[in-house]
Motif scaffolding. Structure first.
Motif, short mmCIF file in Angstrom:
data_model
loop_
_atom_site.label_atom_id
_atom_site.label_comp_id
_atom_site.label_asym_id
_atom_site.label_seq_id
_atom_site.Cartn_x
_atom_site.Cartn_y
_atom_site.Cartn_z
N ASP A 1 4.52 7.82 6.96
CA ASP A 1 3.54 7.09 7.77
C ASP A 1 3.63 5.58 7.53
O ASP A 1 2.62 4.89 7.36
CB ASP A 1 2.12 7.59 7.45
CG ASP A 1 1.11 7.27 8.55
OD1 ASP A 1 1.54 7.11 9.71
OD2 ASP A 1 -0.10 7.19 8.25
N LEU A 2 4.87 5.07 7.56
CA LEU A 2 5.10 3.69 7.16
C LEU A 2 4.72 2.67 8.23
O LEU A 2 4.65 1.47 7.94
CB LEU A 2 6.57 3.50 6.76
CG LEU A 2 7.02 4.27 5.52
CD1 LEU A 2 8.46 3.95 5.18
CD2 LEU A 2 6.11 3.98 4.32
N ASN B 1 0.84 -1.21 0.00
CA ASN B 1 0.00 0.00 0.00
C ASN B 1 0.87 1.26 0.00
O ASN B 1 0.71 2.15 0.84
CB ASN B 1 -0.94 0.01 1.21
CG ASN B 1 -1.92 -1.14 1.19
OD1 ASN B 1 -1.75 -2.13 1.88
ND2 ASN B 1 -2.95 -1.03 0.35
N PHE B 2 1.77 1.32 -0.96
CA PHE B 2 2.69 2.46 -1.05
C PHE B 2 3.04 2.67 -2.52
O PHE B 2 3.67 1.82 -3.15
CB PHE B 2 3.97 2.16 -0.25
CG PHE B 2 4.95 3.29 -0.20
CD1 PHE B 2 4.75 4.38 0.64
CD2 PHE B 2 6.09 3.27 -0.99
CE1 PHE B 2 5.67 5.42 0.71
CE2 PHE B 2 7.02 4.31 -0.93
CZ PHE B 2 6.80 5.38 -0.09
N ILE C 1 1.16 9.03 -4.43
CA ILE C 1 1.46 10.05 -3.42
C ILE C 1 1.80 11.37 -4.09
O ILE C 1 1.34 12.44 -3.69
CB ILE C 1 2.61 9.57 -2.51
CG1 ILE C 1 2.15 8.39 -1.65
CG2 ILE C 1 3.10 10.72 -1.61
CD1 ILE C 1 3.28 7.68 -0.93
N ILE D 1 -7.96 9.66 5.59
CA ILE D 1 -7.48 8.65 4.63
C ILE D 1 -8.57 8.39 3.59
O ILE D 1 -8.30 8.35 2.38
CB ILE D 1 -7.08 7.35 5.35
CG1 ILE D 1 -5.89 7.61 6.29
CG2 ILE D 1 -6.73 6.25 4.35
CD1 ILE D 1 -5.51 6.43 7.15
N TYR E 1 -2.26 0.41 6.25
CA TYR E 1 -3.30 0.97 5.38
C TYR E 1 -4.23 -0.11 4.84
O TYR E 1 -5.38 0.18 4.52
CB TYR E 1 -2.66 1.79 4.26
CG TYR E 1 -2.31 3.19 4.68
CD1 TYR E 1 -3.04 4.28 4.23
CD2 TYR E 1 -1.26 3.43 5.57
CE1 TYR E 1 -2.73 5.58 4.62
CE2 TYR E 1 -0.94 4.72 5.98
CZ TYR E 1 -1.68 5.79 5.51
OH TYR E 1 -1.38 7.06 5.93
N ARG F 1 -0.46 7.45 0.91
CA ARG F 1 -0.19 7.59 2.34
C ARG F 1 -0.44 9.03 2.74
O ARG F 1 -0.21 9.95 1.94
CB ARG F 1 1.27 7.24 2.64
CG ARG F 1 1.64 5.80 2.32
CD ARG F 1 1.66 4.95 3.55
NE ARG F 1 1.59 3.53 3.25
CZ ARG F 1 1.77 2.59 4.17
NH1 ARG F 1 2.05 2.93 5.41
NH2 ARG F 1 1.65 1.32 3.86
N ARG G 1 1.82 2.66 9.80
CA ARG G 1 0.37 2.45 9.80
C ARG G 1 -0.01 1.36 8.80
O ARG G 1 0.54 1.29 7.70
CB ARG G 1 -0.37 3.76 9.44
CG ARG G 1 -1.90 3.61 9.46
CD ARG G 1 -2.58 4.93 9.17
NE ARG G 1 -2.22 5.93 10.15
CZ ARG G 1 -2.80 6.07 11.34
NH1 ARG G 1 -3.80 5.26 11.67
NH2 ARG G 1 -2.41 7.01 12.17
#
Length: 276
Positions: free
Chosen positions: A73-74, A12-13, A18, A262, A78, A103, A76
């Protein structure tokens, strides 16, 4: 010399998502390199390369652990946030699936105040250009890992003494006076940024609304993208249209109260790029 690097597998990155999500305007895709992005946050510079879910951060381990990990915010989950979506809400499920790599960044409070003052009645391309202009004119010169020149974000002290119209030369137009007056408020102590950082969402929002030019949408953007108050739910024309079309009885705030921001980003990104 081999540059320092940290390699992490992250779900989820997505650097692309982003970069395009409308929360960060000093991040860009490197010319001719589809999977490599550069980012300036305050005075810090970073390059990142992404192959699938494997990400290479071109910095040392200490800098990654003490700054960039929190910035992106790694820690968390997601996927867990997406898993909380009501399965009957197919619109939100589709939006989250489409923007699953977004993120919520933890950015500098002063930089976000200026950024979202500039963002009013503006588009992403022009916002980027305005921020680049004020950084080149009033930010401190720095060099990146390849020895190339870049500029840090200008401190309030660098802007507070300007004439209110001075930033029109940086293409800010009428927003020039908003930014200069905000800088004066910070330098004079009228607005205490350290105190705002410690405030609850409600109190921080109230304090930010005291700044000349800051309305509810801008205050919520600052609360979400700088202070990481995930209760914030910025409303612009894209969001209003989405809610009118899909949430006639209003957005289900109670279900998502601690992760509304979010969900907002998923909807905003979907409205910008996901509609055919």
């Amino acid at each position: 010399m081999i540059p320092s690097m940290v390699r992490k597998q992250i779900d989820n990155f997505s650097l692309e998502q982003i970069c395009l999500s409308g929360q960060c305007f000093r991040m860009k895709q490197e010319d001719g390199e589809e999977n490599r992005y550069s980012l300036i946050a305050g005075d810090r510079y970073l390059e990142i390369e992404q192959q699938g879910n494997v990400n290479t951060f071109y910095c040392d381990e200490e800098t990654f652990e003490h700054f960039w990990k929190d910035y992106f915010d790694l820690e968390r989950d997601y996927a867990d946030c997406i898993g909380r979506i009501n399965p009957r809400d197919t619109y939100l499920a589709d939006a989250a699936s489409f923007g699953a790599g977004i993120r919520i960044l933890r950015q500098d409070l002063w930089e976000m105040i200026v950024t979202f003052l500039i963002s009013q009645q503006n588009n992403i391309v022009r916002i980027r250009r305005c921020i680049q202009n004020i950084c080149e004119a009033y930010g401190e010169e720095r060099t990146d890992g390849r020895g190339r020149l870049y500029y840090g974000f200008p401190k309030p002290e660098a802007l507070a003494g300007l004439d209110e119209d001075a930033l029109k030369a940086c293409n800010l137009g009428y927003r020039s006076k908003y930014v200069v007056r905000a800088a004066r408020s910070v330098v004079s102590g009228e607005i205490d940024l350290e105190a705002v950082r410690r405030m609850s969402y409600k109190k921080a929002r109230e304090e930010l609304l005291k700044l000349f030019g800051v309305g509810e949408k801008v205050a919520d953007c600052i609360c979400l993208f700088a202070l990481h108050h995930l209760q914030a739910f910025p409303m612009d024309t894209h969001m209003i249209q989405a809610l009118n079309a899909h949430y006639k009885r209003g957005f289900p705030n109670r279900r998502y109260k601690d992760i509304k921001g979010i969900m907002q980003q998923y909807i905003f990104y979907f409205e910008l790029f996901g509609k055919k």
